[in-house]
Design a protein around this motif. Structure first.
Motif, PDB file in Angstrom:
ATOM      1  N   LYS A 200      12.959   1.512  -6.079  1.00 19.32           N
ATOM      2  CA  LYS A 200      11.897   0.574  -5.734  1.00 19.32           C
ATOM      3  C   LYS A 200      10.518   1.181  -5.960  1.00 19.32           C
ATOM      4  O   LYS A 200      10.340   2.400  -5.858  1.00 19.32           O
ATOM      5  N   VAL A 201       9.550   0.318  -6.239  1.00 18.85           N
ATOM      6  CA  VAL A 201       8.180   0.766  -6.471  1.00 18.85           C
ATOM      7  C   VAL A 201       7.209  -0.212  -5.812  1.00 18.85           C
ATOM      8  O   VAL A 201       7.424  -1.435  -5.844  1.00 18.85           O
ATOM      9  N   SER A 202       6.188   0.320  -5.181  1.00 21.97           N
ATOM     10  CA  SER A 202       5.121  -0.522  -4.640  1.00 21.97           C
ATOM     11  C   SER A 202       4.169  -0.891  -5.767  1.00 21.97           C
ATOM     12  O   SER A 202       3.736  -0.025  -6.530  1.00 21.97           O
ATOM     13  N   VAL A 203       3.858  -2.168  -5.881  1.00 22.55           N
ATOM     14  CA  VAL A 203       2.931  -2.653  -6.900  1.00 22.55           C
ATOM     15  C   VAL A 203       1.952  -3.615  -6.232  1.00 22.55           C
ATOM     16  O   VAL A 203       2.103  -3.962  -5.058  1.00 22.55           O
ATOM     17  N   LEU A 204       0.966  -4.042  -6.988  1.00 21.33           N
ATOM     18  CA  LEU A 204      -0.105  -4.850  -6.403  1.00 21.33           C
ATOM     19  C   LEU A 204      -0.489  -5.986  -7.332  1.00 21.33           C
ATOM     20  O   LEU A 204      -1.029  -5.760  -8.425  1.00 21.33           O
ATOM     21  N   ALA A 205      -0.203  -7.212  -6.923  1.00 22.49           N
ATOM     22  CA  ALA A 205      -0.670  -8.383  -7.672  1.00 22.49           C
ATOM     23  C   ALA A 205      -2.190  -8.436  -7.604  1.00 22.49           C
ATOM     24  O   ALA A 205      -2.781  -8.242  -6.539  1.00 22.49           O
ATOM     25  N   ARG A 206      -2.820  -8.682  -8.731  1.00 20.95           N
ATOM     26  CA  ARG A 206      -4.287  -8.702  -8.752  1.00 20.95           C
ATOM     27  C   ARG A 206      -4.850  -9.691  -7.742  1.00 20.95           C
ATOM     28  O   ARG A 206      -5.845  -9.401  -7.066  1.00 20.95           O
ATOM     29  N   GLU A 207      -4.209 -10.832  -7.590  1.00 20.75           N
ATOM     30  CA  GLU A 207      -4.709 -11.834  -6.644  1.00 20.75           C
ATOM     31  C   GLU A 207      -4.580 -11.358  -5.195  1.00 20.75           C
ATOM     32  O   GLU A 207      -5.365 -11.768  -4.338  1.00 20.75           O
ATOM     33  N   ASN A 208      -3.619 -10.503  -4.903  1.00 20.70           N
ATOM     34  CA  ASN A 208      -3.535  -9.943  -3.554  1.00 20.70           C
ATOM     35  C   ASN A 208      -4.688  -8.992  -3.285  1.00 20.70           C
ATOM     36  O   ASN A 208      -5.230  -8.951  -2.176  1.00 20.70           O
ATOM     37  N   LEU A 209      -5.073  -8.211  -4.285  1.00 18.44           N
ATOM     38  CA  LEU A 209      -6.244  -7.339  -4.132  1.00 18.44           C
ATOM     39  C   LEU A 209      -7.507  -8.167  -3.941  1.00 18.44           C
ATOM     40  O   LEU A 209      -8.312  -7.892  -3.039  1.00 18.44           O
ATOM     41  N   VAL A 210      -7.670  -9.185  -4.765  1.00 16.07           N
ATOM     42  CA  VAL A 210      -8.836 -10.069  -4.660  1.00 16.07           C
ATOM     43  C   VAL A 210      -8.882 -10.703  -3.271  1.00 16.07           C
ATOM     44  O   VAL A 210      -9.944 -10.765  -2.629  1.00 16.07           O
ATOM     45  N   GLY A 211      -7.730 -11.161  -2.791  1.00 19.06           N
ATOM     46  CA  GLY A 211      -7.671 -11.790  -1.474  1.00 19.06           C
ATOM     47  C   GLY A 211      -7.989 -10.817  -0.355  1.00 19.06           C
ATOM     48  O   GLY A 211      -8.655 -11.188   0.626  1.00 19.06           O
ATOM     49  N   PHE A 212      -7.537  -9.571  -0.479  1.00 17.91           N
ATOM     50  CA  PHE A 212      -7.823  -8.584   0.556  1.00 17.91           C
ATOM     51  C   PHE A 212      -9.315  -8.291   0.633  1.00 17.91           C
ATOM     52  O   PHE A 212      -9.889  -8.204   1.726  1.00 17.91           O
ATOM     53  N   ILE A 213      -9.959  -8.133  -0.516  1.00 13.59           N
ATOM     54  CA  ILE A 213     -11.401  -7.860  -0.517  1.00 13.59           C
ATOM     55  C   ILE A 213     -12.165  -9.035   0.081  1.00 13.59           C
ATOM     56  O   ILE A 213     -13.097  -8.845   0.874  1.00 13.59           O
ATOM     57  N   ALA A 214     -11.770 -10.259  -0.247  1.00 11.77           N
ATOM     58  CA  ALA A 214     -12.416 -11.429   0.347  1.00 11.77           C
ATOM     59  C   ALA A 214     -12.211 -11.437   1.864  1.00 11.77           C
ATOM     60  O   ALA A 214     -13.129 -11.775   2.631  1.00 11.77           O
ATOM     61  N   HIS A 215     -11.021 -11.054   2.295  1.00 13.04           N
ATOM     62  CA  HIS A 215     -10.710 -10.970   3.728  1.00 13.04           C
ATOM     63  C   HIS A 215     -11.623  -9.968   4.427  1.00 13.04           C
ATOM     64  O   HIS A 215     -12.146 -10.239   5.518  1.00 13.04           O
ATOM     65  N   ARG A 216     -11.840  -8.814   3.803  1.00 13.47           N
ATOM     66  CA  ARG A 216     -12.702  -7.795   4.397  1.00 13.47           C
ATOM     67  C   ARG A 216     -14.159  -8.249   4.412  1.00 13.47           C
ATOM     68  O   ARG A 216     -14.883  -8.035   5.394  1.00 13.47           O
ATOM     69  N   VAL A 217     -14.582  -8.870   3.345  1.00 18.06           N
ATOM     70  CA  VAL A 217     -15.970  -9.343   3.247  1.00 18.06           C
ATOM     71  C   VAL A 217     -16.271 -10.369   4.328  1.00 18.06           C
ATOM     72  O   VAL A 217     -17.364 -10.382   4.913  1.00 18.06           O
ATOM     73  N   GLU A 218     -15.293 -11.232   4.614  1.00 23.18           N
ATOM     74  CA  GLU A 218     -15.496 -12.293   5.602  1.00 23.18           C
ATOM     75  C   GLU A 218     -15.294 -11.800   7.037  1.00 23.18           C
ATOM     76  O   GLU A 218     -15.679 -12.481   7.986  1.00 23.18           O
ATOM     77  N   GLY A 219     -14.701 -10.618   7.210  1.00 21.87           N
ATOM     78  CA  GLY A 219     -14.350 -10.148   8.546  1.00 21.87           C
ATOM     79  C   GLY A 219     -15.531  -9.612   9.339  1.00 21.87           C
ATOM     80  O   GLY A 219     -16.581  -9.269   8.790  1.00 21.87           O
ATOM     81  N   ASN A 220     -15.336  -9.539  10.656  1.00 22.17           N
ATOM     82  CA  ASN A 220     -16.317  -8.924  11.550  1.00 22.17           C
ATOM     83  C   ASN A 220     -15.864  -7.486  11.781  1.00 22.17           C
ATOM     84  O   ASN A 220     -15.065  -7.193  12.662  1.00 22.17           O
ATOM     85  N   LEU A 221     -16.393  -6.564  10.989  1.00 20.93           N
ATOM     86  CA  LEU A 221     -15.841  -5.219  10.908  1.00 20.93           C
ATOM     87  C   LEU A 221     -16.552  -4.193  11.779  1.00 20.93           C
ATOM     88  O   LEU A 221     -16.107  -3.056  11.869  1.00 20.93           O
ATOM     89  N   GLY A 222     -17.649  -4.545  12.394  1.00 21.84           N
ATOM     90  CA  GLY A 222     -18.367  -3.582  13.223  1.00 21.84           C
ATOM     91  C   GLY A 222     -19.514  -2.920  12.477  1.00 21.84           C
ATOM     92  O   GLY A 222     -19.727  -3.141  11.283  1.00 21.84           O
ATOM     93  N   ASN A 223     -20.233  -2.075  13.193  1.00 22.58           N
ATOM     94  CA  ASN A 223     -21.439  -1.459  12.642  1.00 22.58           C
ATOM     95  C   ASN A 223     -21.185  -0.137  11.939  1.00 22.58           C
ATOM     96  O   ASN A 223     -22.009   0.316  11.153  1.00 22.58           O
TER      97      ASN A 223
END
Length: 319
Positions: A200-223
């Motif tokens: 088995k190998v871990s891989v990353l769909a490009r849309e999952n990466l895009v979605g994660f970055i959007a998730h972080r951008v929209e999140g309340n991450l602290g100072n």
């Protein structure tokens, strides 16, 4: 609406990130050769040119920088030197982060690193973010140096919001090299099943990466924060699954499946390593990558609240 600077905006990953983020934010796409993207403000420049960097940062004063630019992949035959990798993948990231923080002390810096920083020592077990790194390629070494440079800036309070994303091999139906090289013979003549094909190998769909970055951008991450995260699909996939998915999707369907004994792979990599001694460790690692599972623990990513929606089958076989 936030102002977001994306470097390497015309690349395979940067372009997809720009398209997604422009739906809600003001996105500036920075690249040497920028190709028009609807809704994205173009900024032409070189990531190695300090004047270009300062100009775009002072003009737009971004709230967030997503740093995708750099040398994306280690090539087998490569004219680039160790210094080239260091300049493009390490020093450019450090200088960009420093300049961005000077312009905006609250800037959130997202750096796209790679699971290549781990090297091959951990192959066969689930690799966690706190496992020691032993990169064997010039690419992996330069990415790890960049991570350390950025972490030092955080420890010195020169940047206060930092995410380092260690990406598993990225794929999309429009670009599948990271999958093809594990299951397809040269010139795509036939499928290759190494041993049982159950590795088995871990891989990353490009849309999952895009979605994660959007998730972080929209999140309340602290100072103030500094995170290192393995980014990959929710579950790893077996080599057999890659072959069957390709065949069922019509992507290279008419190919024989040839089983390659693992002892033959071992012998081939040892012979090649003797011929190309400078790259012997990197070449020898091919055997481990093909003979053993290469899985990366994504618990930290999942604990952030993001569950990757895409899978190998959903990308190649439309829902």
């Amino acid at each position: 609406m936030k102002t977001i600077l994306v470097t390497g905006a015309s690349g395979f990953i940067g372009r997809a990130i720009c398209r997604n983020l422009t739906l809600k934010h003001h996105v500036i796409g920075f690249d040497r050769n920028f190709y028009s993207i609807a809704g994205v403000t173009p900024a032409i420049g070189c990531i190695l040119n300090q004047d270009d960097i300062r100009s775009v940062l002072h003009k737009y004063r971004p709230d967030i920088v997503v740093h995708c630019a750099g040398i994306a992949h280690q090539k087998f035959k490569n004219s680039l030197s160790v210094d080239d990798y260091d300049q493009l993948n390490n020093l450019a990231a450090k200088k960009l982060c420093m300049e961005a923080a000077k312009v905006n002390q609250k800037v959130y810096f997202i750096f796209l690193s790679s699971i290549s920083v781990y090297g091959e020592k951990h192959i066969g077990k689930e690799v966690k973010e706190n496992d020691e790194c032993f990169p064997t390629s010039d690419y992996g070494v330069s990415k790890l140096k960049a991570e350390k440079s950025l972490t030092r800036l955080f420890n010195q309070s020169r940047v206060n919001k930092l995410d380092i994303l260690r990406l598993a091999p990225v794929y999309d139906i429009s670009w599948s090299l990271n999958l093809e090289k594990r299951v397809l013979a040269p010139k795509e003549l036939f499928y290759m099943r190494f041993g049982s094909g159950c590795q088995k190998v871990s891989v990353l769909a490009r849309e999952n990466l895009v979605g994660f970055i959007a998730h972080r951008v929209e999140g309340n991450l602290g100072n103030r924060f500094c995170n290192i995260l393995n980014i990959c699909d929710q579950f790893p996939c077996a080599f057999n699954e890659i072959i069957e998915t390709f065949k069922q999707s019509g992507y290279h369907p008419n190919r024989w499946v040839v089983t390659i004994p693992l002892w033959l792979v071992w012998a081939g990599t040892r012979i090649a390593g003797k011929i190309m001694k400078r790259k012997s460790q990197w070449i020898h690692s091919f055997y481990d990558k093909l003979a053993k599972s290469l899985i990366f623990d994504n618990t930290r990513m999942l604990e952030s609240g993001y569950k990757p929606p895409e899978t190998l089958r959903s990308v190649y076989i439309k829902r």
